[in-house]
Design a protein around this motif. Structure first.
Motif, mmCIF file in Angstrom:
data_model
loop_
_atom_site.group_PDB
_atom_site.id
_atom_site.type_symbol
_atom_site.label_atom_id
_atom_site.label_comp_id
_atom_site.label_asym_id
_atom_site.label_seq_id
_atom_site.Cartn_x
_atom_site.Cartn_y
_atom_site.Cartn_z
ATOM 1 N N LEU A 1 0.827 -1.238 -0.033
ATOM 2 C CA LEU A 1 0.003 0.032 -0.077
ATOM 3 C C LEU A 1 1.004 1.174 -0.034
ATOM 4 C CD1 LEU A 1 -2.984 0.613 2.385
ATOM 5 C CD2 LEU A 1 -1.265 2.407 2.131
ATOM 6 N N ASN A 2 1.908 1.286 0.768
ATOM 7 C CA ASN A 2 2.847 2.472 1.024
ATOM 8 C C ASN A 2 3.456 2.548 -0.358
ATOM 9 O OD1 ASN A 2 3.955 3.857 3.589
ATOM 10 N ND2 ASN A 2 5.665 3.581 2.475
ATOM 11 N N ASN A 3 3.900 1.605 -1.037
ATOM 12 C CA ASN A 3 4.700 1.745 -2.361
ATOM 13 C C ASN A 3 3.876 2.298 -3.181
ATOM 14 O OD1 ASN A 3 7.089 1.003 -1.093
ATOM 15 N ND2 ASN A 3 7.142 -1.050 -1.947
ATOM 16 N N ALA A 4 2.571 1.862 -3.648
ATOM 17 C CA ALA A 4 1.688 2.283 -4.482
ATOM 18 C C ALA A 4 1.218 3.910 -4.396
ATOM 19 C CB ALA A 4 0.462 1.398 -4.458
ATOM 20 N N LEU A 5 1.054 3.990 -2.849
ATOM 21 C CA LEU A 5 0.735 5.516 -2.457
ATOM 22 C C LEU A 5 1.691 6.334 -2.992
ATOM 23 C CD1 LEU A 5 -1.502 7.213 -1.102
ATOM 24 C CD2 LEU A 5 -0.189 6.744 0.833
ATOM 25 N N ARG A 6 3.096 6.184 -2.796
ATOM 26 C CA ARG A 6 4.050 6.920 -3.090
ATOM 27 C C ARG A 6 4.081 7.242 -4.629
ATOM 28 N NH1 ARG A 6 8.067 4.146 -1.645
ATOM 29 N NH2 ARG A 6 8.057 4.728 0.534
ATOM 30 N N LEU A 7 3.792 6.355 -5.488
ATOM 31 C CA LEU A 7 3.947 6.553 -6.825
ATOM 32 C C LEU A 7 2.698 7.426 -7.366
ATOM 33 C CD1 LEU A 7 4.575 2.913 -8.131
ATOM 34 C CD2 LEU A 7 6.160 4.900 -8.125
ATOM 35 N N GLU A 8 1.542 7.197 -6.790
ATOM 36 C CA GLU A 8 0.341 7.934 -6.791
ATOM 37 C C GLU A 8 0.399 9.523 -6.563
ATOM 38 O OE1 GLU A 8 -2.251 3.816 -6.478
ATOM 39 O OE2 GLU A 8 -2.558 5.295 -4.922
ATOM 40 N N GLU A 9 0.866 9.534 -5.390
ATOM 41 C CA GLU A 9 0.603 10.981 -4.833
ATOM 42 C C GLU A 9 1.978 12.020 -4.945
ATOM 43 O OE1 GLU A 9 -2.279 12.162 -3.607
ATOM 44 O OE2 GLU A 9 -2.962 10.080 -4.153
ATOM 45 N N ALA A 10 3.075 11.393 -5.840
ATOM 46 C CA ALA A 10 4.112 12.065 -6.015
ATOM 47 C C ALA A 10 3.780 13.641 -6.617
ATOM 48 C CB ALA A 10 5.178 11.694 -6.784
ATOM 49 N N GLU A 11 2.731 13.449 -7.776
ATOM 50 C CA GLU A 11 2.323 14.673 -8.503
ATOM 51 C C GLU A 11 1.622 15.612 -7.618
ATOM 52 O OE1 GLU A 11 -1.292 13.669 -10.825
ATOM 53 O OE2 GLU A 11 -0.289 11.814 -10.773
ATOM 54 N N HIS A 12 1.390 15.204 -6.346
ATOM 55 C CA HIS A 12 0.472 15.962 -5.460
ATOM 56 C C HIS A 12 1.448 16.442 -4.470
ATOM 57 C CE1 HIS A 12 -3.268 15.050 -7.425
ATOM 58 N NE2 HIS A 12 -2.937 13.688 -7.181
ATOM 59 N N ASN A 13 2.778 16.329 -4.406
ATOM 60 C CA ASN A 13 3.681 16.879 -3.593
ATOM 61 C C ASN A 13 3.603 16.088 -2.086
ATOM 62 O OD1 ASN A 13 6.104 18.060 -2.995
ATOM 63 N ND2 ASN A 13 5.123 19.616 -2.122
ATOM 64 N N VAL A 14 2.910 14.896 -2.066
ATOM 65 C CA VAL A 14 2.549 14.102 -0.732
ATOM 66 C C VAL A 14 3.694 13.204 -0.810
ATOM 67 C CG1 VAL A 14 1.172 12.778 0.585
ATOM 68 C CG2 VAL A 14 0.080 14.645 -0.993
#
Length: 256
Positions: free
Chosen positions: A164-177
């Protein structure tokens, strides 16, 4: 609350162990903190000690998470909103092999470690995106990196949380999260092994027997605090933290 602090965090699992230590560490560095856990009495005592805001809630229950979101929004409105979500809540039950494992224990571990983390993230992700400089830190475990005998249920839950953590990082980088994972090894807490072993104090004590210096909750809390206080452009993707005596999951030095 600390007046005019620009750092506002939600910390789950705050009634004991690493969660409580994280609340103390952040408050000592001037953060505004909403502390979350099921046990209201412990939470209120921590709030009285540290000045954090107590929000009793069970993160596995949708109504509790919705109420948590509302309370956090109100608490941090004057400080610019929540910018950091730290998921410490989790736990293990049982040390049985796969062939005789309790399905109920597996369901509980998945519910708390994976779905609870998911629900908290989903509750606050819109605000973290809107803030523009958000952070999610999930406490996993080395059990989510290497499987071991008798640990399959906890391994499965923590592997799931790790994914979950790894997928979230990929998904949210564009939002600067930024998305951080802290994966501790052996940590001597008051409750983790006691809960895992059904309240057997003697068996729980043997987990740490002969280990000169296991990690303490405060050690992990210091790592968590360091990671979320780094400048926003720095993302510590994964931090594995073990005591020196635990060179790997299969090698733990015990003194006679």
């Amino acid at each position: 609350m600390v007046e005019n602090s620009s750092r506002n965090a939600v910390v789950t699992g705050a009634s004991s162990g690493i969660g409580a230590a994280t609340v103390r560490a952040l408050r000592a560095h001037g953060w505004n903190v909403v502390a979350v856990a099921r046990r209201a009495d412990r939470l209120l005592a921590l709030a009285a000690e540290t000045g954090a805001i107590a929000c009793p809630a069970d993160i596995s229950k949708d109504d509790d998470v919705a109420r948590l979101r509302s309370n956090v929004t109100d608490a941090f409105a004057q400080f610019g909103g929540v910018d950091t979500v730290i998921n410490i809540a989790g736990g293990a039950r049982g040390v049985d092999p796969v062939g005789s494992a309790s399905v109920q224990d597996w369901e509980w571990m998945y519910q708390v470690n994976v779905l609870g983390t998911l629900k908290v993230i989903q509750a606050f992700l819109p605000e973290l995106r809107a803030h523009g400089r958000g952070t999610v830190l999930n406490l996993t475990s080395t059990a989510g990196l290497v499987a071991y005998e008798g640990g399959a249920g906890y391994n499965a839950a923590k592997f799931g949380q790790h994914a979950l953590n790894n997928a979230l990082r990929l998904e949210e980088a564009e939002h600067n999260v930024r998305v951080i994972e802290v994966a501790p090894g052996l940590v001597h807490t008051e409750e983790f092994m006691l809960n895992r072993l059904g309240g057997d104090k003697e068996a729980a004590a043997k987990t740490y027997q002969g280990v000169a210096e296991p990690l303490l909750p405060e050690d992990v809390a210091d790592v968590v605090r360091y990671a979320v206080e780094l400048p926003q452009h720095i993302n510590l993707d994964q931090i594995v933290v073990r005591p020196v005596a635990q060179a790997a999951a299969h090698k733990l030095i015990r003194n006679p």
